[in-house]
Write a protein that holds these residues in place. Structure first.
Motif, short mmCIF file in Angstrom:
data_model
loop_
_atom_site.label_atom_id
_atom_site.label_comp_id
_atom_site.label_asym_id
_atom_site.label_seq_id
_atom_site.Cartn_x
_atom_site.Cartn_y
_atom_site.Cartn_z
N UNK A 79 0.74 -1.30 -0.01
CA UNK A 79 -0.11 0.05 -0.05
C UNK A 79 0.91 1.16 -0.05
N UNK A 80 2.15 1.09 -0.11
CA UNK A 80 3.20 2.36 0.07
C UNK A 80 2.94 3.29 -0.78
N UNK A 81 2.50 2.89 -2.18
CA UNK A 81 2.41 4.04 -3.25
C UNK A 81 1.42 4.91 -3.19
N UNK A 82 0.53 4.59 -2.79
CA UNK A 82 -0.86 5.53 -2.80
C UNK A 82 -1.80 5.56 -1.47
N UNK A 83 -2.24 4.42 -1.15
CA UNK A 83 -3.38 4.26 0.08
C UNK A 83 -2.54 4.80 1.50
N UNK A 85 0.29 7.18 1.85
CA UNK A 85 0.49 8.39 1.91
C UNK A 85 -0.83 9.35 1.89
N UNK A 86 -1.88 8.81 1.10
CA UNK A 86 -3.16 9.52 1.06
C UNK A 86 -3.70 9.41 2.58
N UNK A 87 -3.66 8.43 3.17
CA UNK A 87 -4.29 8.11 4.59
C UNK A 87 -3.57 9.16 5.68
N UNK A 88 -2.19 9.16 5.40
CA UNK A 88 -1.33 10.17 6.21
C UNK A 88 -1.61 11.46 6.03
N UNK A 112 7.10 9.28 -3.42
CA UNK A 112 6.71 9.94 -4.93
C UNK A 112 5.80 11.05 -4.79
N UNK A 113 5.62 11.61 -3.80
CA UNK A 113 5.02 12.82 -3.43
C UNK A 113 3.77 13.08 -3.34
N UNK A 114 3.01 11.95 -3.10
CA UNK A 114 1.53 11.81 -3.05
C UNK A 114 1.08 12.38 -1.88
N UNK A 118 -1.69 15.62 -2.01
CA UNK A 118 -2.95 15.60 -1.34
C UNK A 118 -3.12 16.76 -0.64
N UNK A 119 -2.03 17.00 0.34
CA UNK A 119 -2.31 18.26 1.22
C UNK A 119 -2.38 19.56 0.35
#
Ligand code: ZN
Length: 250
Positions: A79-83, A85-88, A112-114, A118-119
């Motif tokens: 889940x490290x690519x998207x899920x 970082x979005x949750x964080x 990757x800057x996700x 998001x922020x």
């Protein structure tokens, strides 16, 4: 008997246990990689309880890319690519979003800057920086920040002081906050027991496991206090800015 210098406090330390290089965090979900036949030795400091694998302090960035952060890394951290970082990002926004206009944020270890993207979509000023592989030119042009997040970074670094010195340079002043996650080993790594905690995972790059004590000692070396929000989320700070004071209130 060979002794090792604790990478956090400098105390003389002994070997604690050995695990196969392919031990991964996915074992918590019942997914086991085949043994690689490469034993990774961990040392445990009897003074601050930091548990670390000295082997990795000799590795180059290219070694880490070849052996750990390679094409199959996603298999042990799906889940490290998207899920994640979005949750964080959502977590940071729910804690600090009301004060986002007072915050200049850096995501340290942002991959990757996700998370930063998001922020920014939530109206934040956020910059992503990944210290790996080392990129001094980018680092020197970043500026300074009053909120630095570092999610799942502390357990990946071979030298916690190199990380802290870098983070310190990026802090804008005494009233800034380092908001970070790493699971505390307290109660999970115990003298006289094997190193079987799922979070000890060389294949994931989990090469340095902190105790509450080793984190406090590490922060102290940089004049920072530690406050743990829970067993996996913590802050370092010197003086808390107004927008962060509620973090230490019960
Ligand atoms: Zn120590």
């Amino acid at each position: 008997m060979k002794t090792y210098k604790c990478a956090v406090c400098g105390h003389s330390s002994l070997l604690f246990d050995v695990v196969d290089f392919n031990k991964s965090c996915e074992e918590i979900r019942g997914y086991y990689l085949p043994l690689l036949g490469h034993g990774v030795y961990y040392v445990r400091c009897q003074a601050c309880k930091y548990t670390f694998a000295p082997e990795f302090s000799a590795w180059t960035d290219q070694d880490f890319v070849n052996m750990i952060y390679n094409d199959s890394y996603v298999e042990v951290d799906p889940d490290y690519l998207n899920i994640i970082p979005k949750g964080n990002a959502e977590a940071l926004n729910s804690i600090f979003g009301h004060y986002r206009n007072d915050i200049k944020h850096l995501d340290y270890g942002g991959g990757n800057g996700v998370l930063s993207g998001c922020l920014e979509s939530f109206g934040w000023s956020s910059t992503s920086y990944d210290p790996f592989p080392a990129n001094d030119a980018k680092l020197n042009g970043l500026g300074t920040f009053n909120l630095i997040s570092a999610f799942e970074v502390f357990e990946h670094v071979p030298d916690p002081h190199v990380m802290m010195e870098t983070i310190e340079k990026l802090l804008s002043g005494p009233d800034a906050v380092v908001f970070f996650s790493t699971l505390l080993s307290d109660g999970h790594i115990n003298d006289g027991e094997r190193l079987n905690w799922w979070y000890v995972a060389p294949r994931n790059g989990h090469i340095g496991l902190h105790s509450s004590q080793s984190l406090a000692v590490l922060g102290e070396r940089y004049g920072m206090k530690l406050h743990s929000l829970n067993s996996g989320t913590h802050i370092f700070y010197r003086a808390l800015p107004g927008w962060a004071t509620r973090l230490i209130q019960n």
